[in-house]
Design a protein around this motif. Structure first.
Motif, short mmCIF file in Angstrom:
data_model
loop_
_atom_site.label_atom_id
_atom_site.label_comp_id
_atom_site.label_asym_id
_atom_site.label_seq_id
_atom_site.Cartn_x
_atom_site.Cartn_y
_atom_site.Cartn_z
N LEU A 189 -20.84 10.64 -11.58
CA LEU A 189 -22.14 11.17 -11.98
C LEU A 189 -22.36 12.56 -11.41
CD1 LEU A 189 -24.45 8.06 -11.35
CD2 LEU A 189 -23.24 8.67 -13.44
N LEU A 190 -22.95 13.42 -12.23
CA LEU A 190 -23.50 14.68 -11.77
C LEU A 190 -25.00 14.52 -11.68
CD1 LEU A 190 -21.56 17.19 -14.05
CD2 LEU A 190 -21.21 16.83 -11.61
N LEU A 191 -25.58 14.92 -10.55
CA LEU A 191 -27.03 14.88 -10.38
C LEU A 191 -27.52 16.30 -10.17
CD1 LEU A 191 -29.73 13.45 -10.03
CD2 LEU A 191 -29.19 13.16 -7.60
N GLY A 192 -28.26 16.81 -11.15
CA GLY A 192 -28.82 18.13 -11.06
C GLY A 192 -30.23 18.05 -10.50
N VAL A 193 -30.51 18.82 -9.45
CA VAL A 193 -31.81 18.79 -8.78
C VAL A 193 -32.42 20.19 -8.88
CG1 VAL A 193 -33.04 18.27 -6.64
CG2 VAL A 193 -30.94 17.04 -7.20
N THR A 194 -33.64 20.26 -9.43
CA THR A 194 -34.28 21.56 -9.62
C THR A 194 -35.53 21.68 -8.76
OG1 THR A 194 -35.68 20.92 -11.50
CG2 THR A 194 -33.40 21.50 -11.98
N GLY A 195 -36.15 22.85 -8.78
CA GLY A 195 -37.17 23.20 -7.80
C GLY A 195 -38.56 22.69 -8.07
N GLY A 196 -38.77 21.42 -7.95
CA GLY A 196 -40.09 20.82 -8.07
C GLY A 196 -40.35 19.91 -6.88
N ILE A 197 -41.62 19.58 -6.66
CA ILE A 197 -41.98 18.75 -5.50
C ILE A 197 -41.28 17.40 -5.54
CG2 ILE A 197 -44.02 17.78 -6.64
CD1 ILE A 197 -43.69 18.76 -2.92
N ALA A 198 -40.96 16.92 -6.76
CA ALA A 198 -40.29 15.62 -6.88
C ALA A 198 -38.83 15.66 -6.46
CB ALA A 198 -40.39 15.12 -8.32
N ALA A 199 -38.33 16.81 -6.04
CA ALA A 199 -36.93 16.90 -5.63
C ALA A 199 -36.61 15.95 -4.49
CB ALA A 199 -36.59 18.34 -5.24
N TYR A 200 -37.62 15.60 -3.70
CA TYR A 200 -37.34 14.69 -2.58
C TYR A 200 -36.84 13.33 -3.06
CZ TYR A 200 -41.64 11.97 -3.32
OH TYR A 200 -42.61 11.14 -3.83
N LYS A 201 -37.21 12.96 -4.30
CA LYS A 201 -36.75 11.67 -4.82
C LYS A 201 -35.26 11.66 -5.13
CE LYS A 201 -41.22 10.37 -6.87
NZ LYS A 201 -41.91 9.95 -8.11
N ALA A 202 -34.64 12.84 -5.16
CA ALA A 202 -33.20 12.90 -5.42
C ALA A 202 -32.42 12.16 -4.34
CB ALA A 202 -32.74 14.35 -5.52
N ALA A 203 -32.94 12.16 -3.12
CA ALA A 203 -32.25 11.44 -2.04
C ALA A 203 -32.17 9.95 -2.35
CB ALA A 203 -32.96 11.68 -0.71
N VAL A 204 -33.25 9.40 -2.87
CA VAL A 204 -33.25 7.98 -3.23
C VAL A 204 -32.29 7.72 -4.38
CG1 VAL A 204 -34.70 6.04 -3.93
CG2 VAL A 204 -35.65 7.84 -2.47
N LEU A 205 -32.28 8.64 -5.37
CA LEU A 205 -31.36 8.48 -6.49
C LEU A 205 -29.91 8.47 -6.04
CD1 LEU A 205 -32.77 10.65 -9.43
CD2 LEU A 205 -32.17 8.22 -9.51
N VAL A 206 -29.56 9.39 -5.15
CA VAL A 206 -28.17 9.45 -4.68
C VAL A 206 -27.81 8.12 -4.01
CG1 VAL A 206 -26.57 10.56 -3.09
CG2 VAL A 206 -28.15 11.95 -4.44
N ARG A 207 -28.70 7.61 -3.20
CA ARG A 207 -28.40 6.34 -2.51
C ARG A 207 -28.25 5.19 -3.51
NH1 ARG A 207 -31.09 5.05 3.15
NH2 ARG A 207 -29.29 3.69 3.02
N LEU A 208 -29.11 5.15 -4.52
CA LEU A 208 -28.99 4.09 -5.53
C LEU A 208 -27.67 4.19 -6.29
CD1 LEU A 208 -32.61 4.12 -7.04
CD2 LEU A 208 -31.57 2.27 -5.72
N PHE A 209 -27.30 5.42 -6.67
CA PHE A 209 -26.05 5.61 -7.40
C PHE A 209 -24.84 5.23 -6.54
CE2 PHE A 209 -28.23 9.21 -9.96
CZ PHE A 209 -28.74 8.28 -10.86
N LYS A 210 -24.85 5.68 -5.30
CA LYS A 210 -23.72 5.38 -4.41
C LYS A 210 -23.62 3.87 -4.14
CE LYS A 210 -21.48 7.86 -2.16
NZ LYS A 210 -20.08 8.31 -2.33
N LYS A 211 -24.75 3.25 -3.89
CA LYS A 211 -24.73 1.81 -3.61
C LYS A 211 -24.21 1.03 -4.80
CE LYS A 211 -27.71 -1.92 -1.87
NZ LYS A 211 -29.08 -2.29 -1.46
N ALA A 212 -24.42 1.56 -6.01
CA ALA A 212 -23.95 0.88 -7.22
C ALA A 212 -22.49 1.19 -7.53
CB ALA A 212 -24.82 1.28 -8.41
N GLY A 213 -21.83 1.97 -6.67
CA GLY A 213 -20.39 2.20 -6.82
C GLY A 213 -19.99 3.53 -7.43
N ALA A 214 -20.95 4.41 -7.71
CA ALA A 214 -20.63 5.67 -8.38
C ALA A 214 -20.19 6.74 -7.40
CB ALA A 214 -21.84 6.17 -9.17
N GLU A 215 -19.37 7.67 -7.89
CA GLU A 215 -19.15 8.94 -7.20
C GLU A 215 -20.24 9.89 -7.68
OE1 GLU A 215 -15.04 10.52 -6.96
OE2 GLU A 215 -14.56 8.83 -8.27
N VAL A 216 -20.84 10.63 -6.75
CA VAL A 216 -21.96 11.49 -7.11
C VAL A 216 -21.70 12.91 -6.63
CG1 VAL A 216 -24.45 11.85 -6.93
CG2 VAL A 216 -23.53 9.52 -6.89
#
Length: 409
Positions: free
Chosen positions: A15-42
């Motif tokens: 997976l590629l995760l693109g993170v852009t400059g908005g206040i919601a960027a902090y949620k990207a940390a949770v997304l990365v953890r969910l993707f990694k826990k599910a077995g993906a390379e991120v």
């Protein structure tokens, strides 16, 4: 017994995760953890403004990969071309959050960061998750940009309703990470199902032009780039097929998972196709020369000022030969590039060559025919069905063609 959910539904996925400059960027940390826990390379890609909201160190630590930001890194090891490699590497590209600025850039082909450059180079599906203030999200320009992205084949996850950073309440919130995660799992599961639709099948595709020599210097050919045929071969391979690609002269790279046979002349293409005539699905997308010089000069033909008369002979009709030998269950698909009376000429070719489908396009129509960009085609089936497809990128046209013809197998 009820189905037990797969604890690692993204095992082996990239997976590629693109993170852009908005206040919601902090949620990207949770997304990365969910993707990694599910077995993906991120692999995380950030815009420069995104680093104002969450640090690359945080996302790099969670993803276990260096976060990429600038398209031109300071080192000189050739890594400025990483956007091309990443576009081939990934199974899915998620942009979350996608600000109005990045949505506009993606919609109009801007290429000023590693994120936008990789999006342009990516061959995988893209999922866009907008996040911005309500009025920005509802603005006609933003809505038009999101529609444009959909027309490219991107999936757009509508923003959620709720409290916004501005203090307003309305649409514009980034969907919760768990909802984005579920959409990613569903998209990849759907891609797997589609990829399996040709599993165990042998697909033969012809692509590109042929060249018929006049002398050691000159030849007869046409404007074909091979892009449409290569897109079909790539799409068939993604669907699990064993793909043989017989390619005329072209500089296009071989699609992943495809066996390529390079030829030059119509005779060579005919021989290569005959060697693989047992394929379950044959798609003749090549622009084969209809005629070749009756004799090839051993030396360069000199310009004398007098008229030059060429005697031409017909080349083998590759699809017609297959049609005469078609076995039960085999599906043959041809292409018809017509400038006049397109539907009638295409239907005659379909019947004369014993084809199951023919794809009609007009080189005089803007955005259709030869070239690396888009195509606008009409599909004609043996049962009389006619379907006009809108102008789309050739990769999207390839998927649409396979969606239709695969059900015939």
């Amino acid at each position: 017994m009820p189905d037990v959910p797969d604890p690692r539904p993204l095992e082996g996925r990239r997976l590629l995760l693109g993170v852009t400059g908005g206040i919601a960027a902090y949620k990207a940390a949770v997304l990365v953890r969910l993707f990694k826990k599910a077995g993906a390379e991120v692999q995380v890609l950030m815009t420069p403004d995104a680093t104002r909201f969450i640090t690359p160190l945080t996302l790099g630590t969670l993803s276990e990969r260096e976060v990429l930001i600038e398209i031109f890194p300071e080192n000189a090891d050739g890594s400025w071309t990483k956007h091309v490699g990443l576009g081939l590497w990934a199974d899915l590209f998620v942009v979350a959050p996608a600000t109005a600025q990045t949505v506009a850039k993606l919609a109009h082909g801007f290429c000023d960061t590693m994120l936008t450059a990789t999006a342009l180079a990516a061959r995988c599906p893209l999922l866009i998750c907008p996040a911005m203030d309500h009025d920005m999200y509802r603005h006609p320009a933003t809505r038009a940009n999101l529609e444009r992205l959909r027309s490219y084949g991107y999936e757009v996850m509508e923003a959620a309703h709720g409290e916004l950073a501005s203090g307003l309440v309305g649409e514009g919130r980034l969907p919760e990470p768990e909802a984005i995660f579920d959409r990613v799992v569903a998209m990849l599961a759907g891609a797997t199902e589609a990829a399996g639709s040709l599993a165990g099948r042998h697909v033969l595709v012809t692509a590109g032009p042929t060249r018929e020599a006049l002398d050691p210097v000159r030849y007869l050919t046409n404007h074909s780039t091979g892009t449409m045929g290569f897109a079909l071969a790539e799409a068939a391979a993604r669907r699990g097929a064993r793909v043989t690609l017989v390619a005329g002269p072209t500089a296009l790279p071989t699609p992943p998972g495809v066996t390529r046979v390079d030829v030059v002349t119509a005779e060579e293409m005919h021989a290569a196709v005959q060697a693989h005539r047992d394929a379950d699905l044959v798609i003749g997308a090549a622009a084969v020369s209809d005629f070749a010089p009756e004799a090839i000069s051993a030396s360069k033909i000199k310009k004398t000022g007098a008229e030059m008369v060429l005697r031409l002979r017909p080349t083998p009709d590759i699809l017609a030969a297959l049609g005469r030998e078609k076995r039960p269950g085999q599906v043959l698909v041809g292409f018809a590039l017509e400038t006049d009376d397109g539907p009638a000429n295409a239907r005659r070719k379909l019947e004369a060559k014993n084809l199951d489908w023919i794809v009609l396009n007009d080189p005089k129509e803007p955005g259709a025919g030869f070239g690396p960009g888009t195509n606008r085609v009409t599909l004609l089936a043996r049962d009389g069905t006619v379907e006009d497809l809108p102008r789309m990128p050739k990769r999207a046209v390839a998927e649409a063609i396979l969606d239709r013809v695969a059900v015939s197998l």
